[in-house]
Design a protein around this motif. Structure first.
Motif, PDB file in Angstrom:
ATOM      1  N   ASP A  19     -76.104 118.776  47.651  1.00  0.00           N
ATOM      2  CA  ASP A  19     -75.828 119.237  49.021  1.00  0.00           C
ATOM      3  C   ASP A  19     -75.369 118.062  49.895  1.00  0.00           C
ATOM      4  O   ASP A  19     -74.461 118.211  50.714  1.00  0.00           O
ATOM      5  N   TYR A  20     -75.997 116.904  49.710  1.00  0.00           N
ATOM      6  CA  TYR A  20     -75.613 115.697  50.453  1.00  0.00           C
ATOM      7  C   TYR A  20     -74.151 115.348  50.174  1.00  0.00           C
ATOM      8  O   TYR A  20     -73.358 115.153  51.084  1.00  0.00           O
ATOM      9  N   PHE A  21     -73.777 115.280  48.878  1.00  0.00           N
ATOM     10  CA  PHE A  21     -72.407 114.903  48.525  1.00  0.00           C
ATOM     11  C   PHE A  21     -71.394 115.959  48.968  1.00  0.00           C
ATOM     12  O   PHE A  21     -70.285 115.622  49.383  1.00  0.00           O
ATOM     13  N   ASP A  22     -71.769 117.236  48.908  1.00  0.00           N
ATOM     14  CA  ASP A  22     -70.868 118.293  49.372  1.00  0.00           C
ATOM     15  C   ASP A  22     -70.558 118.140  50.859  1.00  0.00           C
ATOM     16  O   ASP A  22     -69.448 118.425  51.306  1.00  0.00           O
ATOM     17  N   PHE A  23     -71.530 117.692  51.627  1.00  0.00           N
ATOM     18  CA  PHE A  23     -71.364 117.569  53.072  1.00  0.00           C
ATOM     19  C   PHE A  23     -70.665 116.272  53.474  1.00  0.00           C
ATOM     20  O   PHE A  23     -69.792 116.262  54.331  1.00  0.00           O
ATOM     21  N   PHE A  44     -68.795 116.746  56.966  1.00  0.00           N
ATOM     22  CA  PHE A  44     -69.433 116.000  58.051  1.00  0.00           C
ATOM     23  C   PHE A  44     -68.461 115.823  59.210  1.00  0.00           C
ATOM     24  O   PHE A  44     -68.805 116.073  60.366  1.00  0.00           O
ATOM     25  N   ALA A  45     -67.230 115.401  58.907  1.00  0.00           N
ATOM     26  CA  ALA A  45     -66.218 115.235  59.956  1.00  0.00           C
ATOM     27  C   ALA A  45     -65.992 116.563  60.684  1.00  0.00           C
ATOM     28  O   ALA A  45     -65.919 116.594  61.919  1.00  0.00           O
ATOM     29  N   LYS A  46     -65.916 117.643  59.929  1.00  0.00           N
ATOM     30  CA  LYS A  46     -65.723 118.967  60.534  1.00  0.00           C
ATOM     31  C   LYS A  46     -66.875 119.300  61.480  1.00  0.00           C
ATOM     32  O   LYS A  46     -66.661 119.815  62.577  1.00  0.00           O
ATOM     33  N   SER A  47     -68.095 118.988  61.078  1.00  0.00           N
ATOM     34  CA  SER A  47     -69.269 119.285  61.911  1.00  0.00           C
ATOM     35  C   SER A  47     -69.233 118.507  63.224  1.00  0.00           C
ATOM     36  O   SER A  47     -69.827 118.925  64.217  1.00  0.00           O
ATOM     37  N   GLN A  48     -68.534 117.375  63.226  1.00  0.00           N
ATOM     38  CA  GLN A  48     -68.433 116.536  64.411  1.00  0.00           C
ATOM     39  C   GLN A  48     -67.120 116.782  65.168  1.00  0.00           C
ATOM     40  O   GLN A  48     -66.797 116.068  66.107  1.00  0.00           O
ATOM     41  N   LYS A  49     -66.359 117.781  64.711  1.00  0.00           N
ATOM     42  CA  LYS A  49     -65.064 118.148  65.314  1.00  0.00           C
ATOM     43  C   LYS A  49     -64.069 116.981  65.313  1.00  0.00           C
ATOM     44  O   LYS A  49     -63.343 116.756  66.276  1.00  0.00           O
ATOM     45  N   GLU A  50     -64.071 116.241  64.206  1.00  0.00           N
ATOM     46  CA  GLU A  50     -63.130 115.139  64.005  1.00  0.00           C
ATOM     47  C   GLU A  50     -62.382 115.393  62.698  1.00  0.00           C
ATOM     48  O   GLU A  50     -62.998 115.502  61.644  1.00  0.00           O
ATOM     49  N   THR A 118     -77.658 121.599  61.529  1.00  0.00           N
ATOM     50  CA  THR A 118     -78.749 122.253  60.810  1.00  0.00           C
ATOM     51  C   THR A 118     -78.216 123.507  60.131  1.00  0.00           C
ATOM     52  O   THR A 118     -77.485 124.277  60.746  1.00  0.00           O
ATOM     53  N   ASN A 119     -78.565 123.667  58.869  1.00  0.00           N
ATOM     54  CA  ASN A 119     -78.240 124.901  58.162  1.00  0.00           C
ATOM     55  C   ASN A 119     -79.258 125.111  57.046  1.00  0.00           C
ATOM     56  O   ASN A 119     -80.278 124.426  57.017  1.00  0.00           O
ATOM     57  N   SER A 120     -78.980 126.025  56.121  1.00  0.00           N
ATOM     58  CA  SER A 120     -79.963 126.351  55.084  1.00  0.00           C
ATOM     59  C   SER A 120     -80.120 125.244  54.043  1.00  0.00           C
ATOM     60  O   SER A 120     -81.112 125.214  53.317  1.00  0.00           O
TER      61      SER A 120
END
Length: 134
Positions: A19-23, A44-50, A118-120
């Motif tokens: 899960d870490y590597f996928d994100f 991760f970049a997507k989650s930060q809108k970058e 935060t997610n599942s």
């Protein structure tokens, strides 16, 4: 003159290393075509809108061994400069240090508006900016 760096810091708990590597892993198809404005270099970049983050300015890791909080992160750059601030911020957020298995930090100029995610599969808490000597 003392040179310093300011970085954004996140700490959290991932359910698995996969899960870490996928994100946090880079999207392998990001550079395949010219339409990079519509793509994100990582989840991760997507989650930060970058759309793009320069991974030369990012350090992260998944540390799931059964050791103290400090021992999990002792091998990260400038650890001795930021670990005390990090622990204080995590205590203020009522986070259980024993459950934390992930660190992410990146130069301040790479992300305009950092947020927690935060997610599942994980909880990744943005704890703020920390300035340290380099």
């Amino acid at each position: 003159m003392i040179k310093t760096e300011i970085s954004h810091f996140w700490f959290g708990e991932f359910k698995s290393e996969e899960d870490y590597f996928d994100f946090l892993g880079e999207n392998e198809t990001y550079y395949e075509d010219d339409d990079v404005e519509e793509k994100y270099i990582s989840e991760f970049a997507k989650s930060q809108k970058e759309n793009f983050l320069d991974h030369d300015f990012l350090e992260s890791g998944f540390e799931n061994q059964d050791v103290s909080f400090e021992e999990k992160f002792v091998n990260y750059s400038y650890y001795d400069q930021w670990i005390v601030d990090v622990k204080n911020k995590l205590y203020d957020l009522n986070q259980n240090l024993d459950k934390i298995n992930t660190v992410v930090f990146i130069s301040k100029d790479q992300i305009e508006k950092p947020v927690s995610v935060t997610n599942s599969k994980f909880d990744l808490f943005y704890i703020g900016e920390i300035e340290y000597e380099i």
